[in-house]
Design a protein around this motif. Sequence first.
Motif, PDB file in Angstrom:
ATOM      1  N   UNK A   1       3.239   8.566   8.986  1.00 52.04           N
ATOM      2  CA  UNK A   1       3.940   8.154   7.768  1.00 52.04           C
ATOM      3  C   UNK A   1       4.039   9.338   6.810  1.00 52.04           C
ATOM      4  N   UNK A   2       4.960   9.205   5.859  1.00 55.10           N
ATOM      5  CA  UNK A   2       5.117  10.262   4.870  1.00 55.10           C
ATOM      6  C   UNK A   2       3.852  10.371   4.033  1.00 55.10           C
ATOM      7  N   UNK A   3       3.440  11.581   3.755  1.00 54.08           N
ATOM      8  CA  UNK A   3       2.276  11.725   2.875  1.00 54.08           C
ATOM      9  C   UNK A   3       2.343  13.030   2.100  1.00 54.08           C
ATOM     10  N   UNK A   4       1.498  13.093   1.120  1.00 53.27           N
ATOM     11  CA  UNK A   4       1.467  14.239   0.223  1.00 53.27           C
ATOM     12  C   UNK A   4       0.202  15.024   0.528  1.00 53.27           C
ATOM     13  N   UNK A   5       0.351  16.244   0.999  1.00 57.61           N
ATOM     14  CA  UNK A   5      -0.829  17.072   1.210  1.00 57.61           C
ATOM     15  C   UNK A   5      -0.737  18.231   0.233  1.00 57.61           C
ATOM     16  N   UNK A   6      -1.543  18.190  -0.815  1.00 56.89           N
ATOM     17  CA  UNK A   6      -1.424  19.219  -1.830  1.00 56.89           C
ATOM     18  C   UNK A   6      -0.028  19.194  -2.422  1.00 56.89           C
ATOM     19  N   UNK A   7       0.656  20.312  -2.362  1.00 57.33           N
ATOM     20  CA  UNK A   7       1.991  20.388  -2.945  1.00 57.33           C
ATOM     21  C   UNK A   7       3.073  20.058  -1.928  1.00 57.33           C
ATOM     22  N   UNK A   8       2.727  20.182  -0.657  1.00 55.93           N
ATOM     23  CA  UNK A   8       3.758  19.944   0.352  1.00 55.93           C
ATOM     24  C   UNK A   8       3.870  18.465   0.689  1.00 55.93           C
ATOM     25  N   UNK A   9       5.083  18.056   0.873  1.00 55.21           N
ATOM     26  CA  UNK A   9       5.314  16.666   1.229  1.00 55.21           C
ATOM     27  C   UNK A   9       5.698  16.595   2.696  1.00 55.21           C
ATOM     28  N   UNK A  10       4.945  15.827   3.442  1.00 52.91           N
ATOM     29  CA  UNK A  10       5.242  15.716   4.872  1.00 52.91           C
ATOM     30  C   UNK A  10       6.092  14.479   5.084  1.00 52.91           C
ATOM     31  N   UNK A  11       7.280  14.624   5.623  1.00 54.31           N
ATOM     32  CA  UNK A  11       8.149  13.460   5.803  1.00 54.31           C
ATOM     33  C   UNK A  11       7.640  12.558   6.926  1.00 54.31           C
ATOM     34  N   UNK A  12       8.086  11.311   6.859  1.00 57.13           N
ATOM     35  CA  UNK A  12       7.671  10.356   7.878  1.00 57.13           C
ATOM     36  C   UNK A  12       8.322  10.692   9.211  1.00 57.13           C
ATOM     37  N   UNK A  13       7.557  10.538  10.291  1.00 56.03           N
ATOM     38  CA  UNK A  13       8.117  10.829  11.613  1.00 56.03           C
ATOM     39  C   UNK A  13       8.075   9.617  12.529  1.00 56.03           C
TER      40      UNK A  13
ATOM     41  N   UNK B   1       0.832  -1.204   0.000  1.00 59.67           N
ATOM     42  CA  UNK B   1       0.000   0.000   0.000  1.00 59.67           C
ATOM     43  C   UNK B   1       0.863   1.250   0.000  1.00 59.67           C
ATOM     44  N   UNK B   2       1.884   1.239   0.839  1.00 59.41           N
ATOM     45  CA  UNK B   2       2.765   2.409   0.906  1.00 59.41           C
ATOM     46  C   UNK B   2       3.594   2.568  -0.359  1.00 59.41           C
ATOM     47  N   UNK B   3       4.113   1.436  -0.881  1.00 56.93           N
ATOM     48  CA  UNK B   3       4.936   1.515  -2.086  1.00 56.93           C
ATOM     49  C   UNK B   3       4.099   2.020  -3.264  1.00 56.93           C
ATOM     50  N   UNK B   4       2.929   1.426  -3.442  1.00 54.79           N
ATOM     51  CA  UNK B   4       2.076   1.843  -4.543  1.00 54.79           C
ATOM     52  C   UNK B   4       1.630   3.289  -4.365  1.00 54.79           C
ATOM     53  N   UNK B   5       1.416   3.668  -3.098  1.00 55.13           N
ATOM     54  CA  UNK B   5       1.044   5.053  -2.843  1.00 55.13           C
ATOM     55  C   UNK B   5       2.146   6.006  -3.275  1.00 55.13           C
TER      56      UNK B   5
END
Lengths: 315, 328
Positions: free
Chosen positions: B68-80, A165-169
């Motif tokens: 976990x790392x995620x994409x919010x709009x244009x900003x990328x939030x790194x994993x913590x 899920x994470x990789x595909x994401x």
Amino acid sequence: MSTATEPRKNAPAARAAAGPAGTAGAGAGAGGTRPRKVRGRHERSPLASAGLHGALIAASLVAVFPIVYMVFISLRGRDGWTRPTSAEGGLEISNYAYVLSETEFPRWFANSLLVAAGTTLIGVFVAASTGYAISRMRFPGHKSLMWVLLVTQMFPVAVLIVALYNILGDMGLLDSYIGLVLTYCSVSVPFCAWMMKGYFDTIPHEIDEAGRVDGLTPFGTFYRLILPLAKPGLAVTAFYSFITAWGEVAFARAFLSTDSMLTLSVGLQSFIGQHKAEWGYLTASAVIISIPAGLVFLLVQRNLVAGLTAGGTKG
Amino acid sequence: MKTATADPATAARPARTGLLTRMKRLYDRHWYAWAMVLPVVLVIGVLIAYPLVQGVYLSFTDANELNVAKQLGATEIPATYQFVGLDNYWRVLSGADGEFYPKLLWTVVWTVSCVFFHYTIGLGLALLLNRKLKGRSLYRVLLILPWAVPPFVATYIWRMMYNSESGVFNAMLGKLGIGPVDWLGDTFMQKVAVIGVNVWLGVPFMMVAVLGGLQAISSEQYEAAEMDGASPWQRFRHVTLPGLRPVSATVIMLGTIWTFNMFPIIYLMLGEANALHSEILVTYAYRLAFGSVRDYAGAATYGILILSMLLVFAVFYRRILDRQEAAR
């Protein structure tokens, strides 16, 4: 019933069992009239016959009832399912018409078809030569590869799903056909290799040797001699991996979010949402899904079991 | 395949030849085998080994939806999320999370009862079908039908039949004067219900597999037994069962693994919110991963634990079988 015994096979056994009193198996049909202690394999009393048929009929009823009931409810209109044991009002096909024209069902059907077909194609093409190699050749790494293939059959969905899920994401492949096909390949490729090994095992080694004597390379032997012979096996492997992808629930449910991208196994759930359960529509869809798969299944099932168990008994 | 079986010769060769020469020789001898397995090895490496390593790593962290790392709009939030070592395993295995042991117990009960019914009913039906009787092929087709229905479809159909108000089972029970049974609400009945569905779905496979095994037993063995005056029970005990051993061993092992990991039946039959006490380990791990607060680390931990248990089972099962085989 007992007269149906095959005379050629039965005669010596019956004669032997009946001892000196036996008259060359002539009375094989007479059931229990002859004085003997042990009943042979091919004879039984009328009572036993009745019991046999009774048991089989009962089992068949249990096996068939849910399927017949599904067809019945699907033909009873939108609310027919609320009166489960009555047939008043007759049968109609309105559910089918509704499902095919007013819902996303055709789209889901196409999605399922696409994903399952993609998985199957990749699975069979990638795995065929491996199945052959592990069936015929002993090479360094053979044993560990067999182990890996066996172990992957034990993978619970939970072990890969989070990472996938994470990789595909990360790759932006969630909610896409490619993502789902790749995911399914993690199941189908090892499975196909394992199953095809079972089929190649059943093809005599003399054929390979003949090919080698005629100057074919191992690849040539595989493509020109073995693969054509293994066509039924390939077909069954393909079918089984198709069916597995076709009915997969966990990955599809987690990875797909857009309504129009859903596969059948996930989409059908929306018919029986929290507010209103539309069992009429659901059963109609279920019948449409089951008929083609079921027909092909009945054609190939004999070979299917051989393939599933062959790898295990010899490996 | 003479060249392939000549391995001992290579192994016995003294180490006089250099490593490089030996590598070359190995390569010359086996390159086509390696080329043939390469595609699968690549696929396994990319699609299974890499995610598996990631999964193992996640199980050593406290990763969840929030960190976990995620994409919010244009900003990328790194994993913590952080590495927490064996904490997850300790929490699960010490019973501190309160979920593992009850669910493990139910998973084992579920697996054992399903496989038991699959095998005994399958064996019984196969024995009946292995006789000469009228309509044998018709019976065979009818009995196989449940296997031909995709499991998710079958699960929905059974769910409809189990419906407490308008299900056909309660309607029939009502005609017999038995009050409505809350098949899908009550925890115990839920368990009975899912086992019922799985038994219905799984018997045909066992039946066909055992039937194949029965037909592979040579009739000479039976004739010899008959000549020795063996009763039907003795023939079953001393000819049929030993003859079925290879098939039985395989299908019971396959059945156990499949049932232990059986996701769709329990998930689709009971739904997520409805089955807190009758979900098996796999569906619980799935709920951890994709439930209300996504606990990726917990789900990964459960996944690894399930896989380890199955591996241990498979190894022991094989070993017991081998020992029995050697003792005979």
